[in-house]
Design a protein around this motif. Structure first.
Motif, mmCIF file in Angstrom:
data_model
loop_
_atom_site.group_PDB
_atom_site.id
_atom_site.type_symbol
_atom_site.label_atom_id
_atom_site.label_comp_id
_atom_site.label_asym_id
_atom_site.label_seq_id
_atom_site.Cartn_x
_atom_site.Cartn_y
_atom_site.Cartn_z
ATOM 1 N N VAL A 149 -8.663 5.301 5.071
ATOM 2 C CA VAL A 149 -8.956 4.025 4.887
ATOM 3 C C VAL A 149 -9.108 3.359 3.389
ATOM 4 O O VAL A 149 -9.542 4.015 2.629
ATOM 5 C CB VAL A 149 -10.226 3.262 5.529
ATOM 6 C CG1 VAL A 149 -9.903 3.622 7.146
ATOM 7 C CG2 VAL A 149 -11.447 4.127 5.157
ATOM 8 N N ALA A 150 -8.358 2.145 3.129
ATOM 9 C CA ALA A 150 -8.417 1.617 1.793
ATOM 10 C C ALA A 150 -9.622 0.774 1.468
ATOM 11 O O ALA A 150 -9.542 -0.387 1.503
ATOM 12 C CB ALA A 150 -7.286 0.955 1.598
ATOM 13 N N MET A 151 -11.024 1.692 1.632
ATOM 14 C CA MET A 151 -12.200 0.789 1.402
ATOM 15 C C MET A 151 -12.859 1.570 0.093
ATOM 16 O O MET A 151 -12.696 2.736 -0.003
ATOM 17 C CB MET A 151 -12.772 0.834 2.549
ATOM 18 C CG MET A 151 -12.307 0.033 3.693
ATOM 19 S SD MET A 151 -13.342 0.282 5.280
ATOM 20 C CE MET A 151 -14.623 -1.029 4.693
ATOM 21 N N THR B 24 -12.379 7.735 2.681
ATOM 22 C CA THR B 24 -11.611 6.742 2.221
ATOM 23 C C THR B 24 -10.374 7.226 1.304
ATOM 24 O O THR B 24 -10.441 8.479 0.972
ATOM 25 C CB THR B 24 -12.385 5.834 1.197
ATOM 26 O OG1 THR B 24 -12.928 6.767 0.189
ATOM 27 C CG2 THR B 24 -13.649 5.271 1.887
ATOM 28 N N PHE B 25 -9.403 6.673 0.686
ATOM 29 C CA PHE B 25 -8.562 7.345 -0.126
ATOM 30 C C PHE B 25 -9.126 7.485 -1.516
ATOM 31 O O PHE B 25 -8.505 8.634 -2.102
ATOM 32 C CB PHE B 25 -7.328 6.119 -0.513
ATOM 33 C CG PHE B 25 -6.516 5.908 0.610
ATOM 34 C CD1 PHE B 25 -5.489 6.682 0.973
ATOM 35 C CD2 PHE B 25 -6.707 4.926 1.687
ATOM 36 C CE1 PHE B 25 -4.393 6.653 1.851
ATOM 37 C CE2 PHE B 25 -5.688 4.582 2.668
ATOM 38 C CZ PHE B 25 -4.729 5.492 2.774
ATOM 39 N N TYR C 208 -7.483 9.169 -4.407
ATOM 40 C CA TYR C 208 -6.327 8.145 -4.555
ATOM 41 C C TYR C 208 -6.963 6.745 -4.900
ATOM 42 O O TYR C 208 -7.531 6.262 -3.746
ATOM 43 C CB TYR C 208 -5.421 8.109 -3.438
ATOM 44 C CG TYR C 208 -4.665 9.305 -3.483
ATOM 45 C CD1 TYR C 208 -3.777 9.885 -4.282
ATOM 46 C CD2 TYR C 208 -5.037 10.267 -2.229
ATOM 47 C CE1 TYR C 208 -3.218 11.318 -4.055
ATOM 48 C CE2 TYR C 208 -4.526 11.615 -2.001
ATOM 49 C CZ TYR C 208 -3.673 11.898 -2.936
ATOM 50 O OH TYR C 208 -3.111 13.260 -2.841
ATOM 51 N N ASP C 209 -6.792 6.048 -5.760
ATOM 52 C CA ASP C 209 -7.497 4.893 -6.110
ATOM 53 C C ASP C 209 -7.085 3.751 -5.300
ATOM 54 O O ASP C 209 -6.088 2.916 -5.983
ATOM 55 C CB ASP C 209 -7.464 4.564 -7.601
ATOM 56 C CG ASP C 209 -8.603 3.566 -7.834
ATOM 57 O OD1 ASP C 209 -9.384 2.973 -7.238
ATOM 58 O OD2 ASP C 209 -8.730 2.993 -9.303
ATOM 59 N N LEU C 210 -6.987 3.635 -4.206
ATOM 60 C CA LEU C 210 -6.397 2.706 -3.341
ATOM 61 C C LEU C 210 -7.442 1.808 -2.408
ATOM 62 O O LEU C 210 -8.144 2.345 -1.615
ATOM 63 C CB LEU C 210 -5.173 3.530 -2.390
ATOM 64 C CG LEU C 210 -4.416 2.371 -1.657
ATOM 65 C CD1 LEU C 210 -3.531 1.574 -2.570
ATOM 66 C CD2 LEU C 210 -3.564 3.310 -0.728
ATOM 67 N N VAL C 211 -7.606 0.689 -2.832
ATOM 68 C CA VAL C 211 -8.204 -0.319 -2.113
ATOM 69 C C VAL C 211 -7.788 -1.540 -2.143
ATOM 70 O O VAL C 211 -7.490 -2.213 -2.696
ATOM 71 C CB VAL C 211 -9.952 -0.402 -2.652
ATOM 72 C CG1 VAL C 211 -10.785 -1.558 -2.082
ATOM 73 C CG2 VAL C 211 -10.755 0.803 -2.981
ATOM 74 N N GLY C 212 -7.693 -2.180 -0.705
ATOM 75 C CA GLY C 212 -7.303 -3.166 -0.313
ATOM 76 C C GLY C 212 -6.699 -3.317 1.333
ATOM 77 O O GLY C 212 -6.960 -2.580 2.010
ATOM 78 N N ALA D 145 0.908 -1.226 -0.012
ATOM 79 C CA ALA D 145 -0.065 -0.075 0.052
ATOM 80 C C ALA D 145 0.911 1.208 0.113
ATOM 81 O O ALA D 145 0.620 2.319 -0.537
ATOM 82 C CB ALA D 145 -0.993 0.070 1.290
ATOM 83 N N GLN D 146 1.861 1.284 0.729
ATOM 84 C CA GLN D 146 2.871 2.305 0.921
ATOM 85 C C GLN D 146 3.463 2.682 -0.536
ATOM 86 O O GLN D 146 3.734 3.790 -1.058
ATOM 87 C CB GLN D 146 4.075 2.095 1.654
ATOM 88 C CG GLN D 146 5.124 3.163 1.816
ATOM 89 C CD GLN D 146 6.281 3.032 1.116
ATOM 90 O OE1 GLN D 146 6.467 1.845 0.634
ATOM 91 N NE2 GLN D 146 7.162 3.773 0.659
ATOM 92 N N VAL D 147 3.987 1.616 -1.233
ATOM 93 C CA VAL D 147 4.453 1.456 -2.738
ATOM 94 C C VAL D 147 3.319 2.105 -3.555
ATOM 95 O O VAL D 147 3.720 3.124 -4.429
ATOM 96 C CB VAL D 147 4.878 0.299 -3.279
ATOM 97 C CG1 VAL D 147 5.204 0.487 -4.615
ATOM 98 C CG2 VAL D 147 6.125 -0.374 -2.328
ATOM 99 N N ALA D 148 2.145 1.684 -3.628
ATOM 100 C CA ALA D 148 1.087 2.175 -4.088
ATOM 101 C C ALA D 148 0.719 3.801 -4.120
ATOM 102 O O ALA D 148 0.575 4.489 -5.059
ATOM 103 C CB ALA D 148 -0.188 1.373 -4.153
ATOM 104 N N LEU D 149 0.535 4.128 -2.623
ATOM 105 C CA LEU D 149 0.298 5.428 -2.697
ATOM 106 C C LEU D 149 1.366 6.424 -3.057
ATOM 107 O O LEU D 149 1.137 7.652 -3.513
ATOM 108 C CB LEU D 149 0.188 5.675 -1.308
ATOM 109 C CG LEU D 149 -0.405 7.331 -0.857
ATOM 110 C CD1 LEU D 149 -1.784 7.681 -1.638
ATOM 111 C CD2 LEU D 149 -0.621 7.440 0.610
#
Length: 318
Positions: A219-221, A233-234, A239-243, A165-169
């Motif tokens: 939160v990544a929801m 949410t992100f 930021y398109d981050l879910v997981g 998640a850190q890499v993705a953001l």
């Protein structure tokens, strides 16, 4: 030839009938529920939450035991040598089963694991201590842009959901931050509360456990968590981050289709119970209902591809 074909057809029909009857009778006794980690972690916590509902709905016990080692690999490498009649099920985790086989010889391949239901995940989240100067995710990202690599995150290990998640953001936000892997979520939280790091890549469960000692920034929801309605949410923030860390149940690969379906249906029935849903939400967990069949195949393919890409960016795999 006709006699042989007739015998073959009869044999197939008999086996199918036997399999259906076996699944219909499932569970015919207590079911061994193996957690391939030590006690006390989130895999254990959620298995313990499932136990009374299984007993109530199916009249048998889920007998939880532990087989730790290799970050789960010891258990998963032995799963297909266990009884395939539905008397044994095992907890599984993502991204673990997606990435471990790509990092070296761990005794199994991802496709060896017959996952029949993914019943929840712990959503990734960014947390800061209650006295942090950062009130919002925007504050933290702005600081990171002005101070490349000086925003330091704790997280629960290398190649974990937190790390990916850190890499993705970082990629999505155009920032460079520093990730420090710790031995598990507990140690990562300790580093945060001890002001050893700027923030934590943790989970919503951390916020549920720590209460007012921490502040969750995002939160990544897909939607806000019911237990934390004020935390965006992100995706809301652009930021398109879910997981997060997904958890489910697998059976030995040689189990019949009927047994696989019966186990999947049982886990789904527990997930559908309103009391179970509340317990999970209160604990900071998020339910998922990804069941055996085409939905599971598509989910696993998507997750493996996403985790692999992020892990390559993080230098976890080549």
């Amino acid at each position: 030839m006709k006699i042989r074909n007739a015998l073959t057809a009869a044999t197939v029909l008999t086996l199918a009938t036997f399999g259906a009857a076996q699944a219909q009778d499932w569970p015919s006794g207590n079911v061994d529920y193996i957690i391939p980690f030590g006690p006390g972690g989130e895999s254990d916590i959620t298995a313990r939450l499932q136990q009374p509902y299984f007993a109530e709905k199916f009249g048998q016990q889920l007998v939880v035991s532990y087989q730790p080692g290799g970050g789960g690999a010891v258990g998963w490498s032995q799963l297909n040598g266990m009884a395939a009649d539905g008397s044994v099920i095992m907890g599984v985790n993502l991204p673990h089963i997606a990435l471990q086989p790509q990092q070296g010889d761990v005794g199994y391949q991802t496709d060896d694991i017959a996952v029949v239901h993914m019943f929840h995940y712990t959503p990734d989240a960014i947390l800061v201590s209650a006295d942090s100067e950062f009130q919002t995710l925007e504050d933290l990202i702005a600081h990171a842009k002005e101070n490349p690599r000086r925003v330091i995150f704790s997280g629960s290990g290398k190649g974990t959901a937190n790390h990916l998640a850190q890499v993705a953001l970082d990629k999505l936000a155009g920032i460079e931050t520093t990730y420090v892997p710790f031995q598990g979520t507990g140690a990562s939280v300790t580093a945060l509360l001890g002001n050893q790091v700027t923030a934590q890549w943790g989970y919503t469960t951390v916020a549920a456990q720590q209460g007012e000692a921490v502040r969750m920034l995002a939160v990544a929801m897909e939607e806000r968590h019911a237990a934390f309605p004020d935390v965006p949410t992100f995706r809301e923030l652009g930021y398109d981050l879910v997981g997060g860390a997904y958890r489910g149940v697998a059976v030995p690969k040689d189990a019949s289709e009927e047994v696989k379906q019966a186990v999947a249906d049982a886990i789904a029935a527990i997930n559908a119970d309103p009391d179970f849903q509340k317990q999970m939400s209160d604990g900071g967990f998020a339910l998922s209902n990804i069941a055996y069949g085409p939905d599971m195949d598509a989910f696993m393919a998507d997750r493996v591809a996403a985790y692999t890409e992020a892990a390559k960016s993080a230098g976890v795999i080549e």
